[in-house]
Design a protein around this motif. Structure first.
Motif, PDB file in Angstrom:
ATOM      1  N   GLU A 106       0.818  -1.210   0.000  1.00 15.05           N
ATOM      2  CA  GLU A 106       0.000   0.000   0.000  1.00 15.05           C
ATOM      3  C   GLU A 106       0.856   1.265   0.000  1.00 15.05           C
ATOM      4  O   GLU A 106       0.455   2.286  -0.548  1.00 15.05           O
ATOM      5  CB  GLU A 106      -0.915   0.010   1.227  1.00 15.05           C
ATOM      6  N   ASN A 107       2.011   1.221   0.634  1.00 11.45           N
ATOM      7  CA  ASN A 107       2.899   2.386   0.747  1.00 11.45           C
ATOM      8  C   ASN A 107       4.299   2.006   0.274  1.00 11.45           C
ATOM      9  O   ASN A 107       5.168   1.743   1.094  1.00 11.45           O
ATOM     10  CB  ASN A 107       2.972   2.855   2.210  1.00 11.45           C
ATOM     11  N   PRO A 108       4.497   1.987  -1.028  1.00 10.30           N
ATOM     12  CA  PRO A 108       5.821   1.591  -1.516  1.00 10.30           C
ATOM     13  C   PRO A 108       6.888   2.566  -1.025  1.00 10.30           C
ATOM     14  O   PRO A 108       6.616   3.746  -0.818  1.00 10.30           O
ATOM     15  CB  PRO A 108       5.685   1.641  -3.034  1.00 10.30           C
ATOM     16  N   PRO A 109       8.104   2.073  -0.828  1.00 12.52           N
ATOM     17  CA  PRO A 109       9.148   2.934  -0.288  1.00 12.52           C
ATOM     18  C   PRO A 109       9.507   4.107  -1.202  1.00 12.52           C
ATOM     19  O   PRO A 109       9.940   5.133  -0.731  1.00 12.52           O
ATOM     20  CB  PRO A 109      10.342   2.004  -0.116  1.00 12.52           C
ATOM     21  N   ILE A 110       9.324   3.960  -2.481  1.00 14.16           N
ATOM     22  CA  ILE A 110       9.613   5.062  -3.407  1.00 14.16           C
ATOM     23  C   ILE A 110       8.650   4.961  -4.584  1.00 14.16           C
ATOM     24  O   ILE A 110       8.307   3.872  -5.027  1.00 14.16           O
ATOM     25  CB  ILE A 110      11.081   5.029  -3.870  1.00 14.16           C
ATOM     26  N   ASN A 111       8.177   6.106  -5.053  1.00 11.60           N
ATOM     27  CA  ASN A 111       7.279   6.110  -6.202  1.00 11.60           C
ATOM     28  C   ASN A 111       7.831   7.053  -7.269  1.00 11.60           C
ATOM     29  O   ASN A 111       8.892   7.646  -7.096  1.00 11.60           O
ATOM     30  CB  ASN A 111       5.854   6.497  -5.786  1.00 11.60           C
ATOM     31  N   VAL A 133      12.342   7.696 -16.020  1.00 11.67           N
ATOM     32  CA  VAL A 133      11.613   7.430 -14.772  1.00 11.67           C
ATOM     33  C   VAL A 133      11.037   6.021 -14.804  1.00 11.67           C
ATOM     34  O   VAL A 133      11.154   5.269 -13.828  1.00 11.67           O
ATOM     35  CB  VAL A 133      10.509   8.485 -14.556  1.00 11.67           C
ATOM     36  N   LYS A 134      10.441   5.643 -15.915  1.00  5.53           N
ATOM     37  CA  LYS A 134       9.868   4.292 -16.043  1.00  5.53           C
ATOM     38  C   LYS A 134      10.951   3.221 -15.932  1.00  5.53           C
ATOM     39  O   LYS A 134      10.742   2.188 -15.302  1.00  5.53           O
ATOM     40  CB  LYS A 134       9.118   4.144 -17.373  1.00  5.53           C
ATOM     41  N   GLN A 135      12.105   3.462 -16.557  1.00  6.82           N
ATOM     42  CA  GLN A 135      13.205   2.506 -16.477  1.00  6.82           C
ATOM     43  C   GLN A 135      13.664   2.322 -15.039  1.00  6.82           C
ATOM     44  O   GLN A 135      13.873   1.196 -14.578  1.00  6.82           O
ATOM     45  CB  GLN A 135      14.389   2.987 -17.324  1.00  6.82           C
ATOM     46  N   MET A 172      13.814  -0.873  -9.998  1.00  6.52           N
ATOM     47  CA  MET A 172      13.554  -0.966  -8.561  1.00  6.52           C
ATOM     48  C   MET A 172      12.568  -2.090  -8.264  1.00  6.52           C
ATOM     49  O   MET A 172      12.716  -2.822  -7.280  1.00  6.52           O
ATOM     50  CB  MET A 172      13.055   0.352  -8.006  1.00  6.52           C
ATOM     51  N   ASN A 173      11.554  -2.222  -9.091  1.00  2.00           N
ATOM     52  CA  ASN A 173      10.571  -3.288  -8.899  1.00  2.00           C
ATOM     53  C   ASN A 173      11.195  -4.674  -9.079  1.00  2.00           C
ATOM     54  O   ASN A 173      10.868  -5.612  -8.355  1.00  2.00           O
ATOM     55  CB  ASN A 173       9.381  -3.107  -9.825  1.00  2.00           C
ATOM     56  N   LYS A 174      12.102  -4.792 -10.038  1.00  2.00           N
ATOM     57  CA  LYS A 174      12.798  -6.059 -10.256  1.00  2.00           C
ATOM     58  C   LYS A 174      13.660  -6.412  -9.054  1.00  2.00           C
ATOM     59  O   LYS A 174      13.762  -7.573  -8.652  1.00  2.00           O
ATOM     60  CB  LYS A 174      13.670  -6.008 -11.508  1.00  2.00           C
ATOM     61  N   MET A 175      14.317  -5.414  -8.474  1.00  2.00           N
ATOM     62  CA  MET A 175      15.186  -5.663  -7.318  1.00  2.00           C
ATOM     63  C   MET A 175      14.388  -6.085  -6.087  1.00  2.00           C
ATOM     64  O   MET A 175      14.872  -6.847  -5.270  1.00  2.00           O
ATOM     65  CB  MET A 175      16.014  -4.417  -6.998  1.00  2.00           C
ATOM     66  N   GLN A 176      13.141  -5.611  -5.967  1.00  2.00           N
ATOM     67  CA  GLN A 176      12.315  -5.969  -4.819  1.00  2.00           C
ATOM     68  C   GLN A 176      11.846  -7.393  -4.892  1.00  2.00           C
ATOM     69  O   GLN A 176      11.588  -8.023  -3.883  1.00  2.00           O
ATOM     70  CB  GLN A 176      11.109  -5.032  -4.721  1.00  2.00           C
TER      71      GLN A 176
END
Length: 72
Positions: free
Chosen positions: A35-40, A60-62, A67-71
């Protein structure tokens, strides 16, 4: 005999409580981070602007995809 039974029940209750507590805390944190991602994207744009860069939408999209892949 009843003393050993009482000690065994206490140990089992402690282990069960620890397991349930761990599971509940894990579920709560996963829900919170979803619900509250660490960075947007807005935060990312602001950080890049503070570094003196004007990022394009593609950049920005890249960065968000990386970041999403690393999570995961």
């Amino acid at each position: 005999m009843t003393l050993w039974l009482a000690i065994t029940l206490i140990i089992v209750a402690l282990l069960a409580g620890a397991a349930i507590g761990f599971y509940a805390a894990r579920q709560y944190m996963m829900k919170y981070l979803k619900e509250n991602p660490p960075i947007n994207e807005q935060m990312l744009r602001m950080m890049m602007a503070q570094m003196g860069r004007k990022p394009s939408e593609k950049q920005v999209k890249q960065m968000m995809n990386q970041m999403n892949k690393m999570q995961k």
